[in-house]
Enzyme design. Structure first.
Site, PDB file in Angstrom:
ATOM      1  N   ASP A   1       0.794  -1.232   0.000  1.00 66.50           N
ATOM      2  CA  ASP A   1       0.000   0.000   0.000  1.00 66.50           C
ATOM      3  C   ASP A   1       0.825   1.281   0.000  1.00 66.50           C
ATOM      4  O   ASP A   1       0.253   2.372  -0.036  1.00 66.50           O
ATOM      5  CB  ASP A   1      -0.951   0.007   1.212  1.00 66.50           C
ATOM      6  CG  ASP A   1      -2.154  -0.891   0.993  1.00 66.50           C
ATOM      7  OD1 ASP A   1      -2.626  -0.963  -0.154  1.00 66.50           O
ATOM      8  OD2 ASP A   1      -2.609  -1.515   1.962  1.00 66.50           O
TER       9      ASP A   1
ATOM     10  N   ASP B   1      -6.717  -4.127  -6.011  1.00 70.55           N
ATOM     11  CA  ASP B   1      -6.378  -2.785  -5.512  1.00 70.55           C
ATOM     12  C   ASP B   1      -4.921  -2.412  -5.827  1.00 70.55           C
ATOM     13  O   ASP B   1      -4.578  -1.245  -5.986  1.00 70.55           O
ATOM     14  CB  ASP B   1      -6.555  -2.701  -3.984  1.00 70.55           C
ATOM     15  CG  ASP B   1      -7.703  -3.523  -3.423  1.00 70.55           C
ATOM     16  OD1 ASP B   1      -8.061  -4.533  -4.046  1.00 70.55           O
ATOM     17  OD2 ASP B   1      -8.214  -3.166  -2.362  1.00 70.55           O
TER      18      ASP B   1
END
Ligand code: GLY
Length: 396
Positions: A114, A173
């Site tokens: 992330d 994602d």
């Protein structure tokens, strides 16, 4: 043609551009959207400064904050950067710098994929708008950290560690983390970041999509030979369902990878995902999706404004790459009008000072259901900025 007639033509062109260019105040929904966003962001920025943490959500009457370990920590500073870009108000710049620089430690994190979300929305926008050399260093360090998660034999960036059920999980994602790598290839002249991004995007294209062009959330690979072991969900309704935000990450990811490579297969994939979303019989008339296209209790299932905001932002960009782009731009406008209506747009001073209401974080985990989320606000503002540029709408 004489010089005099040339000058007259140029003057006429400048004049006609000036009278055709619109100001946001002439478009009521847009004026409400921008004015309310400014009010909420300014108030939030003041209120949360003392705690030195970025706000994430407002749940059960309480603000939850995102520290440097939280995947959402870059979105609040990113929202402030977009508002600075829109308004040129130096107060937003100062606040964006303050909240961005709280995230200094993220650049050294090697335990999550992330870092792209965390750093590119904060330092990335900051670097784009100010050229700050320190921000550039953070983006390079962050990309080096992220690259430690790319294993050439698998050809993908590993999303998560320490999940017993999966060897080498990759979630859709993760496509968004490639944007920082592509940028760092440009600013350093070093191609390996982009090469890894292309490999990741290619392998995701091969394995994440179904016949109907919806995508799985998680693909679990064999960490030695890179073969697919299983295709499942983590945040969706079921392994075979279409989790709404996941479809947004796919749409945004392949549109962005087309921008970075001009490879038509990425554009083609983005268009297929757009078709899945926009033609889906379960997409409500206001184009704000239920949290999962296959949620069992439609039409009573919660909506996800964050997914809608991601769709809007990606669709504006996609509209600029194709001949029939107007359809995509119209769809983005429709979503933005819906999100800017009282149903989704917070009243001044309410909603924990977030801009949008009604998003879903992780329904299966019973977390963040029907709440504001910092990433819904971030992609909403990004979509507004992109939309205004596409339509040549000014703010001053
Ligand atoms: N990247 C995590 C999420 O979309 O919830």
């Amino acid at each position: 043609m004489t010089n005099k007639s040339k000058s007259i033509i140029i003057l006429l062109l400048v004049f006609s551009t000036l009278i055709s260019a619109k100001n946001y105040k002439e478009i009521p929904w847009l004026k409400t959207a921008i004015d309310r966003s400014q009010e909420q962001l300014l108030a939030a920025s003041e209120k949360y400064k003392a705690g030195k943490l970025n706000p994430r959500t407002f749940e059960n009457g309480k603000i939850n904050f995102a520290n440097f370990k939280d995947w959402t920590c870059g979105f609040f500073p990113g929202s402030l950067w977009y508002m600075y870009e829109l308004t040129n108000n130096v107060k937003f710049k100062k606040d964006a710098e303050f909240y961005t620089e709280l995230l200094d430690q993220v650049q050294y994190r090697k335990d999550t994929h992330d870092v792209g979300f965390m750093l590119y929305c904060s330092y990335g926008n900051g670097f784009r708008l100010t050229g700050n050399e320190n921000y550039k260093k953070v983006l390079i360090n962050g990309s080096n950290s992220l690259m430690t998660r790319f294993h050439p034999e698998v050809g993908l960036i590993k999303s998560w560690d320490k999940r017993k059920e999966w060897q080498y999980p990759v979630i859709i994602d993760n496509m968004l983390n490639l944007e920082m790598l592509c940028e760092v290839s440009k600013i350093t002249g070093e191609n390996s970041y982009k090469k890894a991004s292309v490999s990741h995007a290619d392998k995701t294209l091969e394995n994440h999509f179904r016949e109907d062009n919806s995508c799985f959330h998680v693909v679990n690979y064999d960490s030695i030979n890179g073969k697919v072991i299983s295709k499942v969900t983590h945040q969706g309704f079921s392994n075979s369902s279409a989790w709404a935000r996941g479809q947004g990450w796919a749409l945004y990811g392949y549109t962005m990878m087309y921008r970075e490579t001009r490879d038509p297969k990425y554009l083609n994939q983005a268009r297929k995902v757009a078709t899945f979303i926009l033609n889906n019989p379960n997409l409500p008339a206001d184009k704000v999706p239920y949290w999962d296209f296959n949620a069992p209790n439609i039409p009573d299932a919660p909506r996800d404004a964050s997914a809608a905001a991601i769709y809007a932002s990606a669709l504006v960009e996609l509209s600029s790459y194709v001949k029939n782009g107007k359809d995509y731009l119209d769809a983005a406008e429709k979503i933005l009008i819906s999100l800017s209506s009282p149903t989704y747009l917070a009243e001044k001073g309410e909603n924990g000072l977030f801009i949008l209401k009604h998003s879903v974080g992780n329904l299966p985990a019973k977390k963040e259901i029907d709440v504001p989320l910092n990433y819904a606000d971030y992609y909403y503002l990004e979509a507004l900025v992109r939309f205004m540029k596409a339509k040549e709408i000014s703010i001053n």
